[in-house]
Design a protein around this motif. Structure first.
Motif, PDB file in Angstrom:
ATOM      1  N   ALA A   1      57.569  19.626 -65.626  1.00 48.28           N
ATOM      2  CA  ALA A   1      57.343  19.412 -67.060  1.00 48.28           C
ATOM      3  C   ALA A   1      55.954  19.899 -67.429  1.00 48.28           C
ATOM      4  CB  ALA A   1      57.512  17.929 -67.404  1.00 48.28           C
ATOM      5  N   GLY A   2      55.653  21.133 -67.001  1.00 48.67           N
ATOM      6  CA  GLY A   2      54.341  21.711 -67.238  1.00 48.67           C
ATOM      7  C   GLY A   2      54.395  22.820 -68.270  1.00 48.67           C
ATOM      8  N   GLY A   3      53.641  23.908 -68.015  1.00 58.08           N
ATOM      9  CA  GLY A   3      53.552  24.983 -68.981  1.00 58.08           C
ATOM     10  C   GLY A   3      54.873  25.645 -69.287  1.00 58.08           C
ATOM     11  N   LEU A   4      55.720  25.824 -68.296  1.00 62.48           N
ATOM     12  CA  LEU A   4      57.045  26.402 -68.495  1.00 62.48           C
ATOM     13  C   LEU A   4      58.053  25.347 -68.937  1.00 62.48           C
ATOM     14  CD1 LEU A   4      57.056  28.610 -65.289  1.00 62.48           C
ATOM     15  CD2 LEU A   4      57.133  29.498 -67.630  1.00 62.48           C
ATOM     16  N   GLY A   5      57.966  24.173 -68.337  1.00 62.38           N
ATOM     17  CA  GLY A   5      58.930  23.120 -68.631  1.00 62.38           C
ATOM     18  C   GLY A   5      58.845  22.577 -70.038  1.00 62.38           C
ATOM     19  N   CYS A   6      57.624  22.449 -70.569  1.00 57.82           N
ATOM     20  CA  CYS A   6      57.465  21.861 -71.906  1.00 57.82           C
ATOM     21  C   CYS A   6      58.220  22.624 -72.990  1.00 57.82           C
ATOM     22  CB  CYS A   6      55.982  21.748 -72.262  1.00 57.82           C
ATOM     23  SG  CYS A   6      55.141  20.356 -71.474  1.00 57.82           S
ATOM     24  N   PRO A   7      58.003  23.934 -73.155  1.00 60.78           N
ATOM     25  CA  PRO A   7      58.751  24.645 -74.193  1.00 60.78           C
ATOM     26  C   PRO A   7      60.247  24.698 -73.909  1.00 60.78           C
ATOM     27  CG  PRO A   7      57.499  26.186 -72.856  1.00 60.78           C
ATOM     28  CD  PRO A   7      57.025  24.817 -72.490  1.00 60.78           C
TER      29      PRO A   7
ATOM     30  N   THR B   1      50.754  13.809 -63.301  1.00 61.11           N
ATOM     31  CA  THR B   1      50.270  13.132 -64.505  1.00 61.11           C
ATOM     32  C   THR B   1      49.544  14.140 -65.398  1.00 61.11           C
ATOM     33  OG1 THR B   1      48.220  12.487 -63.383  1.00 61.11           O
ATOM     34  CG2 THR B   1      50.038  10.889 -63.378  1.00 61.11           C
ATOM     35  N   VAL B   2      49.421  13.805 -66.663  1.00 53.52           N
ATOM     36  CA  VAL B   2      48.790  14.694 -67.638  1.00 53.52           C
ATOM     37  C   VAL B   2      47.282  14.766 -67.387  1.00 53.52           C
ATOM     38  CG1 VAL B   2      48.376  15.135 -70.091  1.00 53.52           C
ATOM     39  CG2 VAL B   2      50.554  14.117 -69.345  1.00 53.52           C
ATOM     40  N   ALA B   3      46.743  15.989 -67.384  1.00 52.49           N
ATOM     41  CA  ALA B   3      45.307  16.212 -67.230  1.00 52.49           C
ATOM     42  C   ALA B   3      44.791  16.995 -68.429  1.00 52.49           C
ATOM     43  CB  ALA B   3      45.014  16.973 -65.938  1.00 52.49           C
ATOM     44  N   LEU B   4      43.512  16.873 -68.688  1.00 52.30           N
ATOM     45  CA  LEU B   4      42.921  17.558 -69.833  1.00 52.30           C
ATOM     46  C   LEU B   4      43.134  19.065 -69.759  1.00 52.30           C
ATOM     47  CD1 LEU B   4      41.211  17.372 -72.415  1.00 52.30           C
ATOM     48  CD2 LEU B   4      39.162  17.506 -70.971  1.00 52.30           C
ATOM     49  N   SER B   5      43.060  19.624 -68.542  1.00 51.44           N
ATOM     50  CA  SER B   5      43.216  21.068 -68.384  1.00 51.44           C
ATOM     51  C   SER B   5      44.637  21.548 -68.647  1.00 51.44           C
ATOM     52  CB  SER B   5      42.788  21.494 -66.975  1.00 51.44           C
ATOM     53  OG  SER B   5      43.603  20.873 -65.996  1.00 51.44           O
ATOM     54  N   ASN B   6      45.588  20.613 -68.766  1.00 52.58           N
ATOM     55  CA  ASN B   6      46.984  20.975 -69.064  1.00 52.58           C
ATOM     56  C   ASN B   6      47.198  21.295 -70.534  1.00 52.58           C
ATOM     57  OD1 ASN B   6      48.185  18.283 -66.926  1.00 52.58           O
ATOM     58  ND2 ASN B   6      47.632  20.368 -66.359  1.00 52.58           N
ATOM     59  N   LEU B   7      46.379  20.723 -71.397  1.00 52.44           N
ATOM     60  CA  LEU B   7      46.737  20.613 -72.811  1.00 52.44           C
ATOM     61  C   LEU B   7      46.757  21.931 -73.573  1.00 52.44           C
ATOM     62  CD1 LEU B   7      44.913  17.287 -73.784  1.00 52.44           C
ATOM     63  CD2 LEU B   7      47.222  17.629 -72.866  1.00 52.44           C
ATOM     64  N   HIS B   8      46.106  22.958 -73.072  1.00 52.47           N
ATOM     65  CA  HIS B   8      46.094  24.219 -73.825  1.00 52.47           C
ATOM     66  C   HIS B   8      47.432  24.951 -73.726  1.00 52.47           C
ATOM     67  CE1 HIS B   8      45.871  26.616 -70.176  1.00 52.47           C
ATOM     68  NE2 HIS B   8      45.708  27.720 -70.865  1.00 52.47           N
TER      69      HIS B   8
ATOM     70  N   GLY C   1      60.906  25.299 -63.286  1.00 51.98           N
ATOM     71  CA  GLY C   1      59.614  25.577 -63.899  1.00 51.98           C
ATOM     72  C   GLY C   1      58.481  25.140 -62.997  1.00 51.98           C
ATOM     73  N   SER C   2      58.724  25.109 -61.681  1.00 51.62           N
ATOM     74  CA  SER C   2      57.705  24.670 -60.727  1.00 51.62           C
ATOM     75  C   SER C   2      56.610  25.724 -60.611  1.00 51.62           C
ATOM     76  CB  SER C   2      58.326  24.398 -59.350  1.00 51.62           C
ATOM     77  OG  SER C   2      58.925  25.578 -58.828  1.00 51.62           O
ATOM     78  N   ASP C   3      55.490  25.346 -59.978  1.00 46.89           N
ATOM     79  CA  ASP C   3      54.328  26.239 -59.935  1.00 46.89           C
ATOM     80  C   ASP C   3      53.852  26.538 -58.521  1.00 46.89           C
ATOM     81  OD1 ASP C   3      53.331  23.801 -59.208  1.00 46.89           O
ATOM     82  OD2 ASP C   3      51.732  23.722 -60.705  1.00 46.89           O
ATOM     83  N   ASN C   4      54.738  26.367 -57.527  1.00 50.58           N
ATOM     84  CA  ASN C   4      54.340  26.668 -56.157  1.00 50.58           C
ATOM     85  C   ASN C   4      55.531  27.213 -55.384  1.00 50.58           C
ATOM     86  OD1 ASN C   4      55.560  24.300 -54.360  1.00 50.58           O
ATOM     87  ND2 ASN C   4      54.816  23.392 -56.269  1.00 50.58           N
ATOM     88  N   PHE C   5      55.245  28.007 -54.372  1.00 49.07           N
ATOM     89  CA  PHE C   5      56.304  28.682 -53.630  1.00 49.07           C
ATOM     90  C   PHE C   5      57.130  27.722 -52.781  1.00 49.07           C
ATOM     91  CE2 PHE C   5      53.437  32.215 -54.565  1.00 49.07           C
ATOM     92  CZ  PHE C   5      54.345  33.134 -55.071  1.00 49.07           C
ATOM     93  N   GLU C   6      56.502  26.694 -52.268  1.00 54.99           N
ATOM     94  CA  GLU C   6      57.227  25.705 -51.469  1.00 54.99           C
ATOM     95  C   GLU C   6      58.396  25.138 -52.265  1.00 54.99           C
ATOM     96  OE1 GLU C   6      56.467  21.310 -49.431  1.00 54.99           O
ATOM     97  OE2 GLU C   6      54.779  22.522 -50.108  1.00 54.99           O
ATOM     98  N   SER C   7      58.124  24.735 -53.512  1.00 51.42           N
ATOM     99  CA  SER C   7      59.177  24.168 -54.358  1.00 51.42           C
ATOM    100  C   SER C   7      60.214  25.211 -54.732  1.00 51.42           C
ATOM    101  CB  SER C   7      58.568  23.564 -55.629  1.00 51.42           C
ATOM    102  OG  SER C   7      57.731  22.468 -55.319  1.00 51.42           O
TER     103      SER C   7
ATOM    104  N   ILE D   1      55.992  31.443 -74.002  1.00 50.41           N
ATOM    105  CA  ILE D   1      56.951  32.529 -74.216  1.00 50.41           C
ATOM    106  C   ILE D   1      58.027  32.522 -73.144  1.00 50.41           C
ATOM    107  CG2 ILE D   1      57.204  35.044 -74.208  1.00 50.41           C
ATOM    108  CD1 ILE D   1      54.341  35.144 -75.410  1.00 50.41           C
ATOM    109  N   ILE D   2      57.612  32.475 -71.881  1.00 54.96           N
ATOM    110  CA  ILE D   2      58.575  32.549 -70.779  1.00 54.96           C
ATOM    111  C   ILE D   2      59.432  31.286 -70.725  1.00 54.96           C
ATOM    112  CG2 ILE D   2      58.842  32.831 -68.294  1.00 54.96           C
ATOM    113  CD1 ILE D   2      57.816  35.305 -69.780  1.00 54.96           C
ATOM    114  N   GLY D   3      58.833  30.123 -70.993  1.00 52.82           N
ATOM    115  CA  GLY D   3      59.609  28.881 -71.001  1.00 52.82           C
ATOM    116  C   GLY D   3      60.656  28.871 -72.099  1.00 52.82           C
ATOM    117  N   THR D   4      60.298  29.405 -73.268  1.00 54.09           N
ATOM    118  CA  THR D   4      61.265  29.499 -74.362  1.00 54.09           C
ATOM    119  C   THR D   4      62.388  30.466 -74.012  1.00 54.09           C
ATOM    120  OG1 THR D   4      59.533  29.026 -75.982  1.00 54.09           O
ATOM    121  CG2 THR D   4      61.536  30.048 -76.804  1.00 54.09           C
ATOM    122  N   MET D   5      62.033  31.576 -73.363  1.00 52.30           N
ATOM    123  CA  MET D   5      63.052  32.530 -72.929  1.00 52.30           C
ATOM    124  C   MET D   5      63.976  31.909 -71.880  1.00 52.30           C
ATOM    125  SD  MET D   5      60.674  35.956 -72.741  1.00 52.30           S
ATOM    126  CE  MET D   5      61.986  37.119 -72.355  1.00 52.30           C
TER     127      MET D   5
END
Length: 367
Positions: A33-39, A59-66, A122-128, A198-202
């Motif tokens: 539920a991050g940059g790709l998951g949210c949209p 958990t939500v971090a300040l650096s996530n919000l942009h 919408g994961s962000d690492n190769f292991e997942s 963009i990619i998450g919406t696509m």
């Protein structure tokens, strides 16, 4: 009420009540539920997917919000999956949400995936990514793959038979997972917020197309998008034979999805306290393997900056210090660098990596 909510897509030629009923009956799991998951979650919810699962242990971090625009400053420290479900419910209370506030692992993935029709990764690492791919292939679950790096994004659909009767999966693109540090993620290289949007919406669009039968989904095709010049092109994915997928649950459970490919680490991972203790010893070399542009900048009188991009040159030299401590932003590249040093020096030197990197111990480095 429902017909009014979805009126603008119901009146579309080729869509109508039939397509809407398919969305209502669908069960989609969004992993991450991050940059790709949210949209993706926002548009799947708005479109009327009947049941949406959200899997994320972060958990939500300040650096996530942009880029993770489902969250606000008030959500910092809260579980992403729970906050996302609550916010999405206010958007569309007709949708059923299932929250998985856990890390997807080989011991639980099959049990989680079995209840869903489609999986969006919408994961962000190769292991997942490899684990999700292999589990979906084993269960024959359609998989929407989305990823971003630098200013570019990728999108594909796996485990769906095309008009030629062929099926592909993520390993047909990348048979073997890269080692840590070989390919940097957005946490290390950075990402502009609109790109995952963009990619998450696509990805949501491809999910809707796949469920309803609209258009031509990216089955066995990789879409590559460049934000800087708006170029995009498709590549055909051909089934390969240079890898082996798990054939049953036991195979999946015993397969090593650790990115290092090792069951035991070659180096010792330490915390900030141990780093401080080592720093007091005269025979310690502290090495920052981040690239020159990365922040925060560390005191060069204390930390020697040897970027991963030029680390091979450093390996060709010899150092006198007995203790070598590798540091990076998140503790991933430092492990790779430390392993390279361990391979060179063996047991003749003590080699360490700061676990979690500068981000985890930011207070230590800000003093």
């Amino acid at each position: 009420m429902a017909s009014e909510r979805y009126h603008r897509q119901l009146i579309l030629e080729g869509f109508g009540a039939t397509a809407q009923s398919k969305l209502t009956a669908a069960k989609v799991l969004v992993i991450g539920a991050g940059g790709l998951g949210c949209p993706a979650l926002q548009y799947l919810t708005a479109a009327g997917i009947g049941l949406i699962g959200i899997a994320d242990d972060d958990t939500v971090a300040l650096s996530n919000l942009h880029r993770q625009i489902l969250y606000t400053t008030n959500d910092i420290g809260k579980p992403k999956a729970k906050v996302a479900a609550q916010r999405l419910h206010t958007m569309n209370p007709e949708i059923q949400f299932v929250v998985h506030t856990l890390r997807i692992e080989s011991i639980n993935i099959l049990e989680i995936l079995k209840d869903y029709d489609v999986v969006l990764d919408g994961s962000d690492n190769f292991e997942s990514r490899y684990l999700i791919n292999d589990a979906c292939a084993l269960l024959k679950k359609p998989l929407i793959f989305a990823a971003v790096a630098d200013y570019e994004g990728q999108l594909a659909i796996f485990n769906v038979t095309d008009e030629k009767g062929e099926t592909t999966n993520y390993r047909d693109l990348f048979p073997i997972a890269p080692k840590p540090g070989e390919i940097a993620n957005c946490a290390d290289n950075g990402v502009i917020g609109v790109l995952p949007g963009i990619i998450g919406t696509m990805a949501a669009s491809e999910t809707i197309k796949l469920i309803t039968g609209l258009g031509k989904p990216l089955v066995n095709k990789l879409l590559h998008y460049n934000l800087l010049n708006n170029e995009q092109h498709e590549l055909a994915i051909i089934a390969g034979n240079d890898y082996q997928l798990p054939q049953n649950e036991a195979d999946l459970m015993t397969f090593n999805y650790n990115q290092t490919g090792l069951t035991e680490p070659m180096v010792i991972e330490i915390d900030a306290t141990a780093l401080n203790n080592l720093q007091q010893k005269t025979s310690t070399l502290l090495i920052d393997v981040r690239e020159l542009h990365e922040v925060p900048a560390l005191d060069k009188a204390i930390y020697h900056q040897i970027p991963m991009s030029s680390f091979a040159d450093f390996l060709s030299t010899d150092v006198e210090e007995q203790n070598l401590v590798l540091i990076c932003q998140h503790g991933i590249r430092s492990v790779a660098a430390a392993e390279a040093l361990a391979e060179k020096y063996g047991n003749t030197k003590n080699i360490y990596s700061l676990k979690g990197g500068i981000v985890k111990w930011r207070n230590y480095f800000s003093n």
